[in-house]
Scaffold this motif. Structure first.
Motif, short mmCIF file in Angstrom:
data_model
loop_
_atom_site.label_atom_id
_atom_site.label_comp_id
_atom_site.label_asym_id
_atom_site.label_seq_id
_atom_site.Cartn_x
_atom_site.Cartn_y
_atom_site.Cartn_z
N ALA A 187 0.80 -1.24 -0.10
CA ALA A 187 -0.03 0.02 -0.09
C ALA A 187 0.87 1.14 0.00
N TYR A 188 1.79 1.29 0.77
CA TYR A 188 2.87 2.68 0.81
C TYR A 188 3.55 2.61 -0.72
N VAL A 189 4.04 1.49 -1.04
CA VAL A 189 4.65 1.52 -2.45
C VAL A 189 3.91 2.22 -3.47
N ARG A 190 2.54 1.75 -3.35
CA ARG A 190 1.30 2.21 -4.44
C ARG A 190 1.29 3.48 -4.36
N ALA A 191 1.09 3.99 -2.92
CA ALA A 191 0.86 5.49 -2.82
C ALA A 191 2.06 6.55 -3.30
N ALA A 192 3.22 5.80 -2.96
CA ALA A 192 4.20 6.67 -3.34
C ALA A 192 4.49 6.85 -4.79
N PHE A 193 4.11 5.42 -5.42
CA PHE A 193 4.19 5.63 -6.89
C PHE A 193 3.46 6.60 -7.70
N LYS A 194 2.10 6.60 -6.98
CA LYS A 194 1.17 7.38 -7.68
C LYS A 194 1.58 9.01 -7.69
N THR A 195 2.40 9.44 -6.49
CA THR A 195 2.86 10.86 -6.48
C THR A 195 4.21 11.05 -7.20
N MET A 196 4.72 10.05 -7.67
CA MET A 196 6.00 10.26 -8.63
C MET A 196 5.75 10.83 -10.03
N PRO A 197 6.77 11.67 -10.32
CA PRO A 197 6.78 12.45 -11.71
C PRO A 197 6.58 10.94 -12.61
N ASP A 198 6.29 11.27 -13.87
CA ASP A 198 6.06 10.21 -14.75
C ASP A 198 7.47 9.54 -15.26
N ASP A 199 8.57 10.50 -15.28
CA ASP A 199 10.03 9.97 -15.85
C ASP A 199 10.35 9.11 -14.66
N THR A 200 10.19 9.43 -13.42
CA THR A 200 10.61 8.59 -12.27
C THR A 200 9.76 7.15 -12.30
N ARG A 201 8.66 7.09 -12.54
CA ARG A 201 7.68 6.10 -12.62
C ARG A 201 8.31 5.24 -13.71
N LEU A 202 8.61 5.87 -14.98
CA LEU A 202 9.04 4.91 -16.12
C LEU A 202 10.56 4.12 -15.83
N SER A 203 11.34 5.11 -15.11
CA SER A 203 12.69 4.50 -14.70
C SER A 203 12.44 3.40 -13.69
N LEU A 204 11.71 3.54 -12.88
CA LEU A 204 11.23 2.44 -11.60
C LEU A 204 10.75 1.21 -12.44
N ILE A 205 9.61 1.53 -13.43
CA ILE A 205 9.24 0.24 -14.20
C ILE A 205 10.45 -0.57 -14.90
N SER A 206 11.14 0.45 -15.53
CA SER A 206 12.13 -0.32 -16.24
C SER A 206 13.16 -1.05 -15.21
N ASP A 207 13.51 -0.63 -14.02
CA ASP A 207 14.43 -1.29 -13.14
C ASP A 207 13.80 -2.43 -12.75
#
Length: 94
Positions: free
Chosen positions: A63-83
């Motif tokens: 739940a914490y990770v999902r909430a944090a992910f929602k607030t990240m900028p798109d480029d950070t999300r894409l980088s995280l998804i790639s990792d």
């Protein structure tokens, strides 16, 4: 909002759909964290902004990770998804 009681069936996995009208009125949205409570036989659902300190259960961490992910900028999300995708591919190769 309608003041009449709403009745819902619990499915085979114990899930209950919270109607959109109630989610909207309470400010709940996809990916939000909710705390479930039990008092005198009554189950409560409350939207929270963060989990209690020290709760390291898999559900709380997710739940914490999902909430944090929602607030990240798109480029950070894409980088995280790639990792994360790379980590999963490495795990499959082992």
């Amino acid at each position: 909002m309608n003041k009449k009681p709403l009745y819902k069936l619990i499915d085979g996995k114990g899930r209950v759909l919270i109607p959109k009208e109630l989610r909207t009125a309470s400010g709940m949205d996809y990916g939000d964290i909710v705390r479930l409570g039990l008092s005198n036989g009554t189950v409560s659902v409350q939207k929270v902004d963060i989990i209690e300190i020290g709760d390291q259960s898999p559900e709380a961490v997710e739940a914490y990770v999902r909430a944090a992910f929602k607030t990240m900028p798109d480029d950070t999300r894409l980088s995280l998804i790639s990792d994360l995708t790379a980590l999963l591919q490495q795990k499959k190769e082992v």
